[in-house]
Motif scaffolding. Structure first.
Motif, PDB file in Angstrom:
ATOM      1  N   GLN A   1       0.609  -1.266   0.022  1.00  0.00           N
ATOM      2  CA  GLN A   1      -0.047  -0.062  -0.153  1.00  0.00           C
ATOM      3  C   GLN A   1       1.046   1.361   0.179  1.00  0.00           C
ATOM      4  O   GLN A   1       0.761   2.119  -0.854  1.00  0.00           O
ATOM      5  CB  GLN A   1      -0.956   0.162   1.336  1.00  0.00           C
ATOM      6  CG  GLN A   1      -2.073  -1.204   1.084  1.00  0.00           C
ATOM      7  CD  GLN A   1      -2.854  -1.096   2.540  1.00  0.00           C
ATOM      8  OE1 GLN A   1      -2.113  -1.032   3.621  1.00  0.00           O
ATOM      9  NE2 GLN A   1      -4.179  -0.865   2.190  1.00  0.00           N
ATOM     10  N   ALA A   2       1.708   1.453   1.061  1.00  0.00           N
ATOM     11  CA  ALA A   2       2.859   2.462   1.105  1.00  0.00           C
ATOM     12  C   ALA A   2       4.267   2.001   1.166  1.00  0.00           C
ATOM     13  O   ALA A   2       4.413   1.375   2.131  1.00  0.00           O
ATOM     14  CB  ALA A   2       2.372   3.323   2.145  1.00  0.00           C
ATOM     15  N   GLU A   3       5.063   2.254   0.413  1.00  0.00           N
ATOM     16  CA  GLU A   3       6.142   1.814   0.113  1.00  0.00           C
ATOM     17  C   GLU A   3       7.155   2.151   1.217  1.00  0.00           C
ATOM     18  O   GLU A   3       7.989   1.678   1.762  1.00  0.00           O
ATOM     19  CB  GLU A   3       6.726   2.127  -1.280  1.00  0.00           C
ATOM     20  CG  GLU A   3       6.251   1.043  -2.319  1.00  0.00           C
ATOM     21  CD  GLU A   3       5.097   1.678  -2.848  1.00  0.00           C
ATOM     22  OE1 GLU A   3       4.534   0.885  -3.685  1.00  0.00           O
ATOM     23  OE2 GLU A   3       4.429   2.624  -2.323  1.00  0.00           O
ATOM     24  N   LEU A   4       6.921   3.763   1.632  1.00  0.00           N
ATOM     25  CA  LEU A   4       7.791   4.241   2.485  1.00  0.00           C
ATOM     26  C   LEU A   4       6.826   4.708   3.521  1.00  0.00           C
ATOM     27  O   LEU A   4       5.744   5.653   3.189  1.00  0.00           O
ATOM     28  CB  LEU A   4       8.801   5.281   1.790  1.00  0.00           C
ATOM     29  CG  LEU A   4       9.981   4.878   1.057  1.00  0.00           C
ATOM     30  CD1 LEU A   4      10.478   6.189   0.274  1.00  0.00           C
ATOM     31  CD2 LEU A   4      10.859   3.709   1.619  1.00  0.00           C
ATOM     32  N   VAL A   5       7.078   4.696   4.962  1.00  0.00           N
ATOM     33  CA  VAL A   5       6.416   5.092   5.952  1.00  0.00           C
ATOM     34  C   VAL A   5       7.523   5.712   7.296  1.00  0.00           C
ATOM     35  O   VAL A   5       8.200   4.985   7.525  1.00  0.00           O
ATOM     36  CB  VAL A   5       5.479   4.121   6.736  1.00  0.00           C
ATOM     37  CG1 VAL A   5       4.752   4.641   7.803  1.00  0.00           C
ATOM     38  CG2 VAL A   5       4.656   3.180   5.527  1.00  0.00           C
ATOM     39  N   GLN A   6       7.206   7.105   7.346  1.00  0.00           N
ATOM     40  CA  GLN A   6       8.079   7.805   8.155  1.00  0.00           C
ATOM     41  C   GLN A   6       7.338   8.282   9.218  1.00  0.00           C
ATOM     42  O   GLN A   6       6.694   9.476   9.186  1.00  0.00           O
ATOM     43  CB  GLN A   6       8.837   8.912   7.419  1.00  0.00           C
ATOM     44  CG  GLN A   6       9.878   9.450   8.187  1.00  0.00           C
ATOM     45  CD  GLN A   6      10.741  10.579   7.687  1.00  0.00           C
ATOM     46  OE1 GLN A   6      10.718  10.780   6.477  1.00  0.00           O
ATOM     47  NE2 GLN A   6      11.547  11.396   8.323  1.00  0.00           N
ATOM     48  N   PRO A   7       7.902   7.919  10.450  1.00  0.00           N
ATOM     49  CA  PRO A   7       6.989   8.716  11.734  1.00  0.00           C
ATOM     50  C   PRO A   7       7.715  10.001  11.892  1.00  0.00           C
ATOM     51  O   PRO A   7       9.173  10.263  11.772  1.00  0.00           O
ATOM     52  CB  PRO A   7       7.294   7.653  12.877  1.00  0.00           C
ATOM     53  CG  PRO A   7       8.416   7.244  12.327  1.00  0.00           C
ATOM     54  CD  PRO A   7       8.394   7.029  10.910  1.00  0.00           C
ATOM     55  N   VAL A   8       7.075  11.005  12.029  1.00  0.00           N
ATOM     56  CA  VAL A   8       7.687  12.492  12.440  1.00  0.00           C
ATOM     57  C   VAL A   8       6.522  13.057  13.811  1.00  0.00           C
ATOM     58  O   VAL A   8       5.696  12.852  13.871  1.00  0.00           O
ATOM     59  CB  VAL A   8       7.320  13.344  11.272  1.00  0.00           C
ATOM     60  CG1 VAL A   8       8.140  12.941  10.024  1.00  0.00           C
ATOM     61  CG2 VAL A   8       5.805  13.712  10.914  1.00  0.00           C
ATOM     62  N   ASN A   9       7.623  13.990  14.435  1.00  0.00           N
ATOM     63  CA  ASN A   9       6.829  14.508  15.593  1.00  0.00           C
ATOM     64  C   ASN A   9       5.827  15.440  15.263  1.00  0.00           C
ATOM     65  O   ASN A   9       4.832  15.732  15.976  1.00  0.00           O
ATOM     66  CB  ASN A   9       7.990  14.978  16.703  1.00  0.00           C
ATOM     67  CG  ASN A   9       8.870  13.996  17.035  1.00  0.00           C
ATOM     68  OD1 ASN A   9       8.309  12.851  17.702  1.00  0.00           O
ATOM     69  ND2 ASN A   9       9.978  14.236  17.303  1.00  0.00           N
ATOM     70  N   CYS A  10       6.200  16.284  14.129  1.00  0.00           N
ATOM     71  CA  CYS A  10       5.302  17.211  13.819  1.00  0.00           C
ATOM     72  C   CYS A  10       5.315  17.634  12.594  1.00  0.00           C
ATOM     73  O   CYS A  10       6.466  17.837  11.883  1.00  0.00           O
ATOM     74  CB  CYS A  10       5.731  18.380  14.786  1.00  0.00           C
ATOM     75  SG  CYS A  10       4.398  20.047  14.682  1.00  0.00           S
ATOM     76  N   LEU A  11       4.222  17.622  11.545  1.00  0.00           N
ATOM     77  CA  LEU A  11       4.375  17.913  10.252  1.00  0.00           C
ATOM     78  C   LEU A  11       4.150  19.439  10.096  1.00  0.00           C
ATOM     79  O   LEU A  11       3.513  20.115  10.611  1.00  0.00           O
ATOM     80  CB  LEU A  11       2.898  17.206   9.746  1.00  0.00           C
ATOM     81  CG  LEU A  11       2.960  15.754   9.585  1.00  0.00           C
ATOM     82  CD1 LEU A  11       1.683  15.159   9.054  1.00  0.00           C
ATOM     83  CD2 LEU A  11       3.901  15.204   8.759  1.00  0.00           C
TER      84      LEU A  11
END
Length: 343
Positions: free
Chosen positions: A279-289
């Protein structure tokens, strides 16, 4: 065009679709001379006839506008593709110009093209307009350009549409600069345009997007439209996920991938487990968009990170230095490191 051999040294992939690959680089003969190559020798066999049809349109268009300030110079054509001069500037979706001088210069550019019998036909896309470091207008991507021998109804209609599409950019970024005449023009699409929108465009979208898995909008929106709802549902099912931003990026020989930025305090492995790689090749968690003052997500900034366009990101940060503290950790942990870098 120069008669001396020009040896191209590739550096960065700018755009990739089924019909070509656009690569920035420089010349061995002059390393300070930045150029761009529309590479066609890697196009699938079934797509080559249409790819070269579009390339021939671009060749004719670039030759016709030779010498007009704000247009690229065609340097070489061979079996590899088209080599042209580099157009220095910031795409409109990033530059967001509000200076009336820019829009006056953009009209000047369209007038000079019109005098040569050239219509661009693809400047509804803000990425095909640039604001130069001097604040002037430039256009790129002449794949759909037309060179008209006669100044008949078709030419006048297409030239009017070029101007109307410029006014759409003006409405998006500097609506207060629109005159009453320009507002009336924006409200009236030409008759051929209305016919195209009602009849041919749905068929065109079906063929390009569904059968060919390709979009003329940088190959971006379609996968998000198709897979985005399921991705958002999978990620938002976790209460620790505060927000989600989906972008696209080019994958070598694999088409378009989805890059998900997830605002959360969860770890990378936990977030990755929430949605499948199909579904999503790359997934990056971030603290604040990053967001605008009205709270809307800065998709323009995230798109630059997703496609590893650090050169354009640097230009944006020069204009908006307040973003740097927020973006530094996102850029440092970005997941797409290899798509655009060739050397």
């Amino acid at each position: 065009m120069p008669e001396l051999p020009l040896t191209f040294v590739p550096d960065t992939v700018l755009k990739r679709d089924v019909f070509s690959e656009t690569i920035a680089g420089h010349l061995v003969e002059d390393p300070s001379c930045k150029v761009a190559l529309r590479k066609l020798d890697g196009v699938p066999i079934w797509a080559r006839p249409l790819a070269w049809f579009l390339a021939r349109k671009e060749i004719r268009g670039l030759r016709a506008v030779q010498g007009i300030e704000g247009t690229p110079e065609l340097l070489r054509v061979d079996k590899v593709g088209l080599l042209r001069s580099w157009s220095e500037g910031t795409p409109l979706q990033l530059a967001r110009p509000v200076d009336p001088l820019f829009y006056r210069d953009a009209k000047r550019l369209l007038r000079q093209m019109r005098r040569r019998g050239v219509t661009h036909n693809d400047i509804a896309k803000p990425q095909n307009w640039l604001r130069t470091p001097q604040g002037r207008a430039a256009v790129i991507d002449f794949q759909l350009a037309s060179v008209h021998r006669r100044r008949g109804v078709m030419f006048r209609t297409m030239a009017r549409e070029d101007l109307r599409h410029l006014l759409k950019q003006k409405r998006a970024f500097a609506p207060d600069l629109l005159t009453a005449t320009e507002r009336r023009m924006l409200a009236r699409k030409s008759f051929p345009t209305r016919i195209w929108m009602a009849t041919a465009k749905p068929l065109y979208n079906t063929v390009t997007r569904r059968l060919m898995n390709w979009s003329d909008g940088e190959g971006t929106e379609d996968r998000i439209e198709r897979d985005g709802p399921a991705i958002r549902a999978a990620l938002s099912g976790n209460d620790a996920v505060r927000d989600i931003a989906l972008c696209t990026y080019a994958q070598p020989a694999r088409g378009v991938g989805i890059y998900a930025f997830v605002e959360t305090d969860l770890g990378a492995d936990t977030v990755r487990a929430l949605v499948s790689e199909a579904q999503a090749e790359l997934v990056q968690p971030v603290n604040c968009l990053p967001r605008r003052s009205d709270g809307s997500l800065r998709s323009d900034v995230l798109q630059l990170i997703a496609t590893n366009r650090l050169d354009d990101l640097e230009e944006l940060l020069r204009q908006e230095p307040d973003l740097e503290p927020l973006l530094c950790p996102i850029v440092a942990n970005r997941l797409n490191l290899t798509d655009r870098v060739l050397r």
